[in-house]
Scaffold this active site. Structure first.
Site, PDB file in Angstrom:
ATOM      1  N   GLU A 234       0.870  -1.308  -0.043  1.00 33.52           N
ATOM      2  CA  GLU A 234       0.101  -0.099   0.022  1.00 33.52           C
ATOM      3  C   GLU A 234       0.843   1.218   0.172  1.00 33.52           C
ATOM      4  O   GLU A 234       0.530   2.169  -0.608  1.00 33.52           O
ATOM      5  CB  GLU A 234      -1.205  -0.034   1.256  1.00 33.52           C
ATOM      6  CG  GLU A 234      -2.141  -1.033   1.133  1.00 33.52           C
ATOM      7  CD  GLU A 234      -2.717  -1.428   2.403  1.00 33.52           C
ATOM      8  OE1 GLU A 234      -3.635  -2.404   2.255  1.00 33.52           O
ATOM      9  OE2 GLU A 234      -2.101  -1.051   3.501  1.00 33.52           O
ATOM     10  N   ASP A 305      -4.777  -6.580  11.780  1.00 40.26           N
ATOM     11  CA  ASP A 305      -5.894  -5.985  12.905  1.00 40.26           C
ATOM     12  C   ASP A 305      -5.449  -5.754  14.061  1.00 40.26           C
ATOM     13  O   ASP A 305      -5.839  -5.017  14.827  1.00 40.26           O
ATOM     14  CB  ASP A 305      -7.136  -6.684  12.570  1.00 40.26           C
ATOM     15  CG  ASP A 305      -7.570  -6.945  11.271  1.00 40.26           C
ATOM     16  OD1 ASP A 305      -7.385  -6.005  10.373  1.00 40.26           O
ATOM     17  OD2 ASP A 305      -8.100  -8.040  10.811  1.00 40.26           O
TER      18      ASP A 305
END
Length: 519
Positions: A234, A305
């Site tokens: 990303e 997460d």
């Protein structure tokens, strides 16, 4: 246990709370820092793409007749919160008060996911459940320990009315939160109205810590987040470059610090590098590395997460940024060693850190380990010190030392040695506590203890490639320099941070009155 964080003024900004970490660590309680998060119980709102993860396991004894494919006879089904919902569950497991704001379907998967969140203690008042929406699911089919297939069920588009309903929930969901986490997996639910609603709230309520975990972090620049957490791919996408996993990816993204900060409009960028840990890139050249403790291949999912949840919880509780990052790395290390989608609780994180309490290696064992590392082509870096009260100057220095090679060995002065150097009232923390704290840092590979006045005897045996020393020294001033050079190594003098010292930390602690009473 007295909560050191409670001794800070309530209106102290997170950036001014470096003393909180020091106060905890001066008691030799690095493993208890996670409890500080639970004690403070920060309020965190998670806004994002909630999913249901399924892990269906069984056996294979035959192939199907229709095609050369194995038949898995499913014997066990497990379900877990996935995506943004997994972030919410991890936050709750660390003691945060969590609200989940997202969009799911009024279907079996949606009802199951809401039940998982409710059971975890997550407030689902702002979890919009719409009959026109299908809940995103990701089901893994396993035979033994091998994932045979993953079935992803995602929606083909979201009704405008459902997105509008989610956007309408934003003001109430984020009001009063200590932190807001945006988890954008690219479903489209957070585009347009929802993003605009969050940007408006960021303007109206700037006190909350805003963390963005998104496939496209640049798309959230209007939010002016405090932290964005892109992974390597990303970050490369934002920068328009290709990152080769065989090269130093941390150095590559650090070289483009200014571009990353500008593109994301974030105060801090934390790039996650899977097996290579993370790199924090802040303003004014601030940089901090963490180093993962990778597991042998397991079917783990959701470590990212857990990382985001732990980082957010620590910052929302007022812990320093670098301490928060190290805790987040430790939490990710916990779950990556487990199969399936799992969470890291306060007890898990505390236990993980406490295991380092007795990790100082005897010289013989250290030499065996280093010999194996050297045979694998790794460069050995050695440094030493008292490291009595760990502070930001220490962690910065140790991170710099790690980057000089592949394996960092930290040699600690024993308690008698500290007294000879610092005086009869030192050390504050005994050697077992000091070794445990240093060993728990992800940048440190091995810890050992020495009793001599200089490190020359250990250098003669270890033969480091680099001997790192911090402070206002020159190589010529060090007694160890001839021994290092005689074994073919070199001496590296690292940054000296005069405003960060153990003496200053101790002075500040002694000047701080106890809670509710006079000094």
């Amino acid at each position: 246990m007295e909560d050191a964080l409670q001794r800070l003024p309530a209106d102290t900004a997170p950036e001014d709370r470096d003393g909180a970490g020091d106060l905890a660590q001066v008691r030799g309680l690095a493993a208890w820092v996670p409890a500080a998060i639970a004690d403070r119980a920060p309020s965190v709102t998670v806004v994002g793409d909630a999913m249901l993860d399924g892990w269906w396991s069984g056996t294979i004894e035959r192939f199907c007749r229709e095609a050369p494919a194995p038949v898995v006879d499913v014997t066990h089904r497990e379900y877990a919160a996935g995506g943004a919902a997994n972030t919410a569950v991890n936050l709750a497991a660390l003691g945060a008060r969590v609200r989940m704001c997202g969009l799911i379907g009024d279907d079996d998967a949606g009802r199951r996911l809401r039940g998982i969140l409710d059971d975890a203690g997550v407030d689902t008042t702002d979890l919009v459940q719409d009959a026109r929406v299908s809940t995103t699911t990701k089901y893994r089919i396993l035979a033994g320990d091998q994932v045979m297939l993953r079935l992803d069920d995602t929606h083909d588009g979201l009704p405008a009315a459902a997105i509008a309903a989610l956007a309408a929930r934003i003001p109430a969901a984020v009001t009063g939160a200590d932190a807001v986490v945006v988890c954008d997996y690219g479903s489209g639910a957070l585009d347009g109205e929802v993003r605009a609603a969050l940007a408006r709230r960021a303007t109206l309520d700037p006190g909350a810590v805003v963390v963005v975990d998104a496939h496209d972090t640049a798309a959230w620049s209007a939010l002016r987040p405090d932290i964005v957490t892109p992974n390597a791919q990303e970050a490369a996408q934002v920068l328009g470059l290709r990152l080769d996993a065989r090269t130093d990816r941390a150095a590559a993204v650090a070289a483009r610090r200014t571009d990353l900060l500008a593109a994301t409009n974030a105060a801090t960028v934390v790039v996650t590098l899977d097996r290579d840990g993370t790199v924090l890139l802040g303003p004014d050249g601030e940089e901090h590395r963490t180093y993962a403790r990778p597991a042998t291949e397991k079917q783990a999912s959701g470590a990212g997460d857990t990382f985001v949840a732990s980082l957010t919880a620590a910052r929302a509780a007022g812990l320093p940024l670098t301490t928060s990052l190290d805790l987040a790395q430790a939490a990710a290390d916990v779950v990556v060693h487990r199969p399936g989608t799992s969470v890291c609780t306060t007890a898990d994180l505390t236990g993980h850190l406490q295991q380092f309490a007795d990790t100082a290696l005897a010289t013989d064992e250290l030499l065996r380990k280093v010999e194996a590392d050297r045979a694998a082509g790794k460069r050995i870096v050695l440094t030493n010190g008292c490291f009595d009260v760990l502070h930001r100057g220490h962690t910065r220095y140790l991170n710099q030392a790690k980057q000089l090679g592949d394996v960092l060995v930290v040699a600690l002065n024993d308690d008698d040695g500290v007294r000879r150097l610092k005086g009869p009232d030192r050390p504050i923390n005994p050697i077992a506590d000091r070794a445990g704290i240093i060993a728990s840092l992800s940048c440190v590979d091995y810890v050992t203890v020495f009793a001599t006045d200089t490190l020359v005897p250990l250098i003669d045996q270890l033969k480091p490639d680099v001997y790192a020393k911090g402070g206002d020294y020159t190589a010529q001033m060090l007694e160890e320099t001839p021994a290092v050079e005689a074994c073919g190594g070199r001496v590296s003098i690292l940054d000296y941070v005069p405003e960060r010292s153990t003496a200053e930390v101790v002075r500040r602690i002694r000047a701080t009155p106890p809670a509710g009473g006079a000094p």
